[in-house]
Every structure is written in C-alpha cells, then in structure tokens.
Write a protein that holds these residues in place. Sequence first.
Motif, short mmCIF file in Angstrom:
data_model
loop_
_atom_site.label_atom_id
_atom_site.label_comp_id
_atom_site.label_asym_id
_atom_site.label_seq_id
_atom_site.Cartn_x
_atom_site.Cartn_y
_atom_site.Cartn_z
N ASN A 255 -15.93 10.51 -25.95
CA ASN A 255 -16.11 11.25 -27.20
C ASN A 255 -15.86 10.36 -28.41
O ASN A 255 -16.47 10.53 -29.47
CB ASN A 255 -15.17 12.45 -27.27
N TYR A 260 -21.15 12.41 -24.93
CA TYR A 260 -20.72 13.71 -24.40
C TYR A 260 -21.20 13.90 -22.96
O TYR A 260 -22.18 14.59 -22.70
CB TYR A 260 -21.23 14.84 -25.30
N GLN A 364 -15.03 17.38 -26.92
CA GLN A 364 -15.59 18.41 -26.05
C GLN A 364 -14.57 19.50 -25.74
O GLN A 364 -13.42 19.21 -25.41
CB GLN A 364 -16.06 17.78 -24.74
#
Length: 565
Positions: A255, A260, A364
């Motif tokens: 990240n 991702y 995330q």
Amino acid sequence: MKSKYVYGLNMILISALMTLSACSGDTNEKGSPSPSEPAKEANSQSSTPTNGKYTPAIEVSTVRYTDAGFKFKDGESLDKNIWNGIFEDELGIKVKNMWVVDKSQYNQKLNVTIASGTLPDFFEVDKVTMQRLVDEGALEDLTAVYEKYGSPFAKKTLTVDGGAAIKASTVNGKLMAIPHTASNGGVASTEMIWLRTDWLKKVNLSPPKTMDDVMKIAEAFSKMDPDENGKNDTYGLAINKEMLQNFGSVRGFFNGYHAYPDYWVKDASGKIVFGSVQPEMKVALQKLQDLYKNGVLDKEFSVKDTNKILEDVNAEKIGLIYGHLWDPPGKTYDINYLKVKDAAYPLWQTYPIVSVDSAPVKVQANPTAETFFVVRKGVKNPEVVVKLLNTYLKKYIETDYSGSVNPFIAKDGIFPAKFAPVQLESPNLNLEAWYKVVDALKTGDGSKLDFPASVHFDRISKFRNGDYKMWYSDRTFGPEGAFKVIDQYDKQKTFVFDEFISSPTPTMVDKLSTLTKMEMEVFTKIIMNAAPVSDFDKFVEQWKLSGGSKIEQEANEAYKKNQGN
C-alpha cells in the motif's frame, strides 16, 4: 492462499437433484415441525400499527445459529430470552425460529430450506446467497421501508463506514438487505507499522515518514546489531509465507507504493481493475527483492507461517512488522516488554503506513459487513426487520447506562446482545470507545464509562499500576496506542474498500483460486531473487490469458449492474 472470492461458494447453486422429499420432514432442533407456514398465516392477518406497535401482535419467522460463545441462563434459549418480551411488548412482534443449528451447519441447513421453498420471513445470508436470491426474485426491496422506518441512530450506525455496508447491500440501485456490520471491519481492519522504538534509538533513526525511511530502518535493524548481542541474527522486516494475510503480512508495505494486491480498484477511466496485476506491484516487488538480496529479510521466510514469525518476535529477532491493531492482544509483544519494563519508553509503538511519494497512502480495509439480513418476497410487513433493528440498537447501544448495568452486556459468560434475531455493531465501536478511554485517563475517573470503554480503561489502569501483563491494552487503547493510528486514518479518510462487492462471477469461481496460487508463487520467487522482476510482466500476461481478462470483463459488468447502470 485462499482467495476471499472463493468464500461461501458452497452457497452458490443447489443441485437440481436435491429433492423436496429430503426437506418435507424438516424439523427444528427440538424435533417439532417447521413453523414456516403458520408464521406466514400470522403475518398475513390484519394488524394495525398503533404508536409503532402492531395490534393485535403479528408473528414473523426466521432461522438462527449458535456457536460456542452462546451461553444462556437456565430456561433460556434463542427461542426464549430477553428479546422476545421486548419485541412483543414494545413492537407487537412475535419472532419464531423455524430452526436453530450450530453455526458450522447453518449454510447447509439454509440451502435445504431454500430448496424446499419454505423461506422464513427474514434471515441472515452471505453475499453469494443474497445475490442468488435477488436474481431469483425471492427478496423484498427494502429501499422504501429503510428510508421510512429506519431510526436516525440506525442510519447513522450503518453509514459510519462512509456507506460501504449499504453499498454492499444494494443491487441495481435497490437496497436488498440490512447489512450485519461488525466492529472488526472497515478502518479498524487496516494495517499499520509496529516498530521497536528501543531498537530505533540504538540505530539513531527517527520514526518513518516515507517508504525510504522504512527501507533505511529495516536495513539498520538487520545490519547494526540493535539487540547488542554481537551477532548478525536480526531481521529488518518480518514477512510470512502467506505474504498478504495474517501476522507478518506485507499488504501494508505494498500500500505504501500505492499497490493493492487482491483488491479491485478504479482506474483513470472509471473501470475497476485487479490490483495484483497493476504496475505499482512491480515497483514494490523490486523493493522487497532488494531487501532480500541485502540480507534484510529472513532467507527462510517462504516456509515460515504466522506462528514462526511470533517465535522470531519472542526471540527478539524482529523489530519492524506490518500488522493490525489487534496484534498485541493476540500476540506476545508483552513478553518482550516484561524484559525491559524499566525502559523509559514503550518497546513497541505503532505508526501510520507511509507513502513512497507525496501522494497520500490509501490503506486497504476489509468489508464492514460480510453477512446480510434479507426479507422474503411477499412478506406483508417487510418493515419488521428495520423495526427490530431500531429497537435492538436503542436498547443495547443507544441507551446511556452510565451508573447502572447494561442488561445486554456479558456477565458470567452470558451475552444477551447476541440473542437478538437482527443485530449489528458500529464499525467504529472500538474507535469511539478509544475516545472515551483517552478522555477518562486524563482525569483518572472511568466510573461513568460504558462497555467496552470501561474494560479497556480498567486494563490500562492496572498497567499503570504495575501490572505489566496489561501492556497490550495500553498499546492498543492508550493515548499513544494503535487506535491513534486508526483515528488518523478515519479522520483523513486514507483507507479504501474493495470496489468489487458482488458475489463471485462464474470465471472467478472457476479460475481465481488457480490464478491466486500462480500469483503467490511468482511473487515469492521474485522476492527471493529466484526470478527477475521482469517476470512480473510475464505473470500479468499469463494471468490475463488464463482467465484474468474474462474475470475483469465479468467484474466490470457486475460492478455496473450493482451501481444501477
């Protein structure tokens, strides 16, 4: 690694070979006939709501599950408990369970019930089953009843995640379910950096503000003998063989490079694309390979699971980990603390994930709801599920029990809040508790705190009075604990959800587990320098040829459909 899109696939389609004769003798756990038909009759009778209460009372049916955490007072069960009286006395609603089974059997039992055509009036399902029932036209559209009957508190609770749970409950622009939100999803599920500050001081470095800082700290922790034992036996960054999950994940590391893995994200054109095959992943993999070649990563990481990482932590071989806020309570950082409890500063400290450039990191986050309460098509009073939820929230959460006992909180192992047929938690339940704990610690008075803030205040107070085993609570709920990072993420909105919130597409079901296995094998080889970083491009090409392109097409079709386009 097991893909989350494979989760619940046993709920997709029931074989046409399943005969109704297998269901005609369906009984509840006590052996009595299923009350589904009587419940429908009661629901169809004429009843007039007066001041929010049905007169005469109406009867609605549902199905339930229990698990090892369910404990009851003598004479009580899911069929008879505190909620039955509340719902009947205050709402004029009698809730009857068609059946109750152990949680491990719930999906299978529900499949049989669906196949039999005797659906209860409302019930809990996963995303796959919800989508299937929507496609079959078996569920009520709850858009209007939620808007009309949902209490302000309920609507606030269900949108504290920015609307992610409501979005996941919406199909073709219609609200098809009430999401069962949980306190361990959303911003609370994001990763952060856990760092040994005593090691940081010994190598004369400051907490990380950029990914370059992370790289420097990791190298120093592996090269500069931070444990001062004269041996080259420490690692700069922990990483487990699963790589993208559990303790020792490097999802947060990715990240930091705006990558991702295993998430669907929007591209510049507005389409959704699979994060694992985007160019940013290649950059991050190159950095991990550099760390590996430089001896910063454990050469044996590819065979080490979470438990092995814990052993390294306890052996004081690790000083930098990407983890979650719950890692201290569930892990053993406190053992290390006990060894240096006289230190003038905490041993482990949490920091936000940092960026490789000037663009802010988006971390995330897991879904805030993975199960949903749905209502059978044709139910006379579909608003019942919303009214039950309103009352549950009012009694359990909204009411101020300061100075008294919340009757729905665990006592002697009994937790009545779990007995309600419709329930949820605010995704920010623990973050809100953190605010209360921090304020109370300033005055030293936690007497007016409610659950769960009261529990954490008590534990931190014990820590400050010398009970070092409670160190983990201070590191989580203390003023400088992990929730300080979560608070920053929440205020700055620097967290993201998976853009794909539909049930798995046909090609996902058929191909994604194989593609995920290929992904992990290629990533591991690249990190371990057993393959050049250029193999990432070959992987992307092979991923697309092996079903990835078809998955992207289906995912975008489902995405547009879910948006009501």
